[in-house]
Design an enzyme around this catalytic site. Structure first.
Site, short mmCIF file in Angstrom:
data_model
loop_
_atom_site.label_atom_id
_atom_site.label_comp_id
_atom_site.label_asym_id
_atom_site.label_seq_id
_atom_site.Cartn_x
_atom_site.Cartn_y
_atom_site.Cartn_z
N PRO A 179 39.28 -7.08 -28.16
CA PRO A 179 39.77 -5.94 -27.15
C PRO A 179 40.91 -5.15 -27.78
O PRO A 179 41.25 -4.04 -27.20
CB PRO A 179 40.01 -6.37 -25.87
CG PRO A 179 40.29 -7.84 -26.10
CD PRO A 179 39.36 -8.13 -27.09
N LEU A 180 41.65 -5.71 -28.53
CA LEU A 180 42.84 -5.24 -29.29
C LEU A 180 42.56 -4.74 -30.63
O LEU A 180 43.33 -4.56 -31.40
CB LEU A 180 44.06 -6.37 -29.09
CG LEU A 180 44.48 -6.54 -27.76
CD1 LEU A 180 45.50 -7.68 -27.77
CD2 LEU A 180 45.04 -5.25 -26.88
N GLY A 181 41.33 -4.71 -31.20
CA GLY A 181 41.03 -4.46 -32.17
C GLY A 181 41.48 -5.39 -33.47
O GLY A 181 41.78 -4.91 -34.46
N ARG A 182 41.25 -6.51 -33.10
CA ARG A 182 41.78 -7.63 -34.11
C ARG A 182 43.29 -7.59 -34.27
O ARG A 182 43.62 -7.87 -35.51
CB ARG A 182 40.99 -7.73 -35.34
CG ARG A 182 39.30 -8.01 -35.09
CD ARG A 182 38.53 -8.01 -36.52
NE ARG A 182 37.35 -8.61 -36.29
CZ ARG A 182 36.31 -8.06 -35.78
NH1 ARG A 182 36.49 -6.56 -35.53
NH2 ARG A 182 35.14 -8.46 -35.67
N GLY A 183 44.11 -7.10 -33.23
CA GLY A 183 45.40 -7.08 -33.50
C GLY A 183 45.94 -5.52 -33.93
O GLY A 183 47.11 -5.44 -33.89
N TYR A 232 34.50 -21.92 -34.53
CA TYR A 232 35.87 -21.62 -34.57
C TYR A 232 36.64 -23.07 -34.84
O TYR A 232 37.36 -23.65 -34.04
CB TYR A 232 36.44 -21.19 -32.92
CG TYR A 232 35.90 -19.89 -32.37
CD1 TYR A 232 35.25 -19.12 -33.23
CD2 TYR A 232 36.10 -19.49 -31.24
CE1 TYR A 232 34.63 -17.76 -32.78
CE2 TYR A 232 35.65 -18.49 -30.75
CZ TYR A 232 35.07 -17.71 -31.49
OH TYR A 232 34.54 -16.22 -31.17
N LEU A 274 45.60 -2.74 -32.66
CA LEU A 274 46.05 -1.86 -31.28
C LEU A 274 47.29 -2.62 -30.84
O LEU A 274 47.60 -2.07 -29.68
CB LEU A 274 44.89 -1.97 -30.23
CG LEU A 274 43.72 -0.85 -30.73
CD1 LEU A 274 42.41 -1.27 -29.94
CD2 LEU A 274 44.22 0.63 -30.46
N THR A 275 47.63 -3.81 -31.20
CA THR A 275 48.83 -4.16 -30.57
C THR A 275 50.28 -3.50 -30.99
O THR A 275 51.03 -3.66 -30.40
CB THR A 275 49.17 -5.78 -30.93
OG1 THR A 275 49.23 -5.75 -32.14
CG2 THR A 275 47.81 -6.39 -30.65
N GLY A 276 50.28 -2.86 -32.03
CA GLY A 276 51.45 -2.29 -32.58
C GLY A 276 52.46 -3.27 -33.54
O GLY A 276 53.28 -2.96 -34.20
#
Length: 343
Positions: free
Chosen positions: A212-216, A62, A218-220
Site C-alpha cells: 500500500p506504500l508502493g514498496r516504500g 518469506y 510513497l513513504t518519502g
C-alpha cells in the site's frame, strides 16, 4: 506513549473484525535488506502486539518468517488467540524468478509444512499466493474447503486473481478476501474493463492491499538510488525504482508530501489514509521492521480525507512512471486466470 487508535471492520461479508491496517511481515525476513537478529525481530513483534496490531500477514516464501513466528507463538501461547494470522502458498522461489504451483496436492503439502513451522493447529486465513495457469481454480478451492472443514483453515483467500477466477472460486466456497497490489500508484483493480473491484463488491469479498506504500516509494524515505542498493533489497530490480523513472516518481512523491503537510501528516500516512478512503471493504498490510514506522502507519487510521483531497492525491499520482514489476518476469501471473474445469 499512548496506544494508537485501531479501527476495525468486517473482513468480507459476515467476516471477522480485523484492523483496517494489518502488518505485512515480508520485510521481517529480508527482501528489502538482510534480516535482523531474532532478538530484535521478537522485540518488534512484541511491540506490534502491545500497540494493538493483531492482523499479521506472512507467507511460506518469506524466508524464515513462519519459523520466526512459530518461535514467537511458542513463547507467547496466550497471545495466539488474539491474532488474526494469514499465510500463503503457491510461490516457490528460484534463482531466475519464481515457480508457481497452486495444485491441490501442493496446497495440502504446503499447509502442513506451514502449520509445522508455525507450531499451530490452524491459520485464520490461507491464501493462494499465485495461480499456476494449469490448475482449474475449482480444484484448489475444493481442497481448501476440505482443509477448512478439517479445522486447519478458518477463511479462504486468493492473491493476484482475475474477476472471472474469483467468481468461479466463489461458486465453490465463499472467498473472504483477495490480496492485490493497490495504492495511489497502482490502480489496476479499479479498471472498468477488468471489473475486479466491482466483482469483489458484488460477491462480498474484501480487498487486502499489499504494497500500500508502493514498496516504500510513497513513504518519502527514498531520496535516491543509493537508498535501495543495500544487500538483499529487491527493489533495485524494479522499473519504478530505476533510472529516470525513479527521478520522476520521486518528484511525484514530493508533491504528495506537500499535500501531507497540509494535514500535519507524513507521506506514508497520507498514502494509507488515501487507501482506506476507497471503502470500508479495503484493508492494507504495510510492512515495516521499525517500531516508530509501525506507529506512524497505525496512526493513519485516524486521518480522514475529504473528497477533494482524495482526488488531489489521485491526480498527482496518475503520472507515475514504470510498471510495478519487470515485463516477462518468470512465473508471475498477475490478475491470473486458470483453465476451465473439464466436465
Amino acid at each position: 506513549m499512548s496506544v494508537p487508535k485501531i479501527v476495525t471492520r468486517a473482513l468480507g461479508k459476515d467476516g471477522p473484525q480485523v484492523p483496517r491496517l494489518g502488518l505485512g511481515l515480508m520485510g521481517l525476513s529480508g527482501h528489502y535488506g538482510l534480516p535482523a537478529p531474532d532478538e530484535e525481530r521478537f522485540a518488534f513483534l512484541d511491540k506490534a502486539y502491545d500497540m494493538g496490531e493483531r492482523f499479521w500477514d506472512t507467507s511460506d516464501m518469506y524466508g524464515d518468517c513462519e519459523d520466526l513466528l512459530g518461535k514467537w507463538f511458542a513463547a507467547n501461547p496466550d497471545k495466539r488467540e488474539n491474532i488474526f494470522l494469514a499465510t500463503k502458498f503457491g510461490i516457490i522461489p528460484e534463482k531466475a524468478g519464481i515457480k508457481v504451483d497452486s495444485s491441490p496436492e501442493y496446497c495440502r503439502q504446503a499447509l502442513e509444512k506451514s502449520l509445522k513451522r508455525l507450531g499451530l493447529p490452524f491459520v485464520d486465513l490461507f491464501y493462494i499466493h499465485h495461480l499456476d495457469k494449469v490448475t482449474p481454480i475449482e480444484k484448489t478451492i475444493k481442497v481448501m474447503a476440505e482443509l477448512k472443514n478439517a479445522g486447519k483453515i478458518k477463511h479462504l483467500g486468493i492473491s493476484e486473481c482475475s474477476a472471472n477466477t474469483l467468481r468461479r472460486a466463489s461458486a465453490i466456497h465463499p472467498i473472504t478476501c483477495v490480496q492485490m497490489e493497490y495504492n495511489a500508484f497502482t490502480l489496476e483493480i479499479e479498471d472498468p474493463q477488468r471489473r475486479f473491484l466491482e466483482t469483489c463488491r458484488e460477491l462480498g469479498t474484501a480487498v487486502v492491499a499489499y504494497s500500500p506504500l508502493g514498496r516504500g516509494l510513497l513513504t518519502g524515505s527514498i531520496q535516491s538510488k543509493e537508498d535501495i542498493t543495500k544487500e538483499g533489497d529487491m527493489r533495485s530490480r524494479l522499473p519504478r525504482f530505476s533510472g529516470e523513472s525513479l527521478d520522476k516518481n520521486l518528484a511525484i512523491v514530493a508533491k504528495i508530501n506537500e499535500i501531507a503537510k497540509t494535514k500535519s501528516a507524513t507521506p506514508s500516512q497520507l498514502a494509507l489514509a488515501w487507501l482506506l478512503a476507497q471503502g470500508d471493504d479495503i484493508f492494507g498490510i504495510p510492512g515495516t521492521t521499525r517500531v516508530h514506522r509501525l506507529r506512524e502507519n497505525l496512526d493513519a487510521m485516524s486521518i480522514e480525507l475529504s473528497a477533494e483531497e482524495e482526488r488531489a492525491i489521485r491526480d498527482v499520482a496518475k503520472d507515475v512512471t514504470g510498471p510495478r514489476i519487470p515485463d516477462g518476469f518468470p512465473g508471475v501471473n498477475l490478475f491470473g486466470d486458470t483453465p476451465p474445469l473439464e466436465a
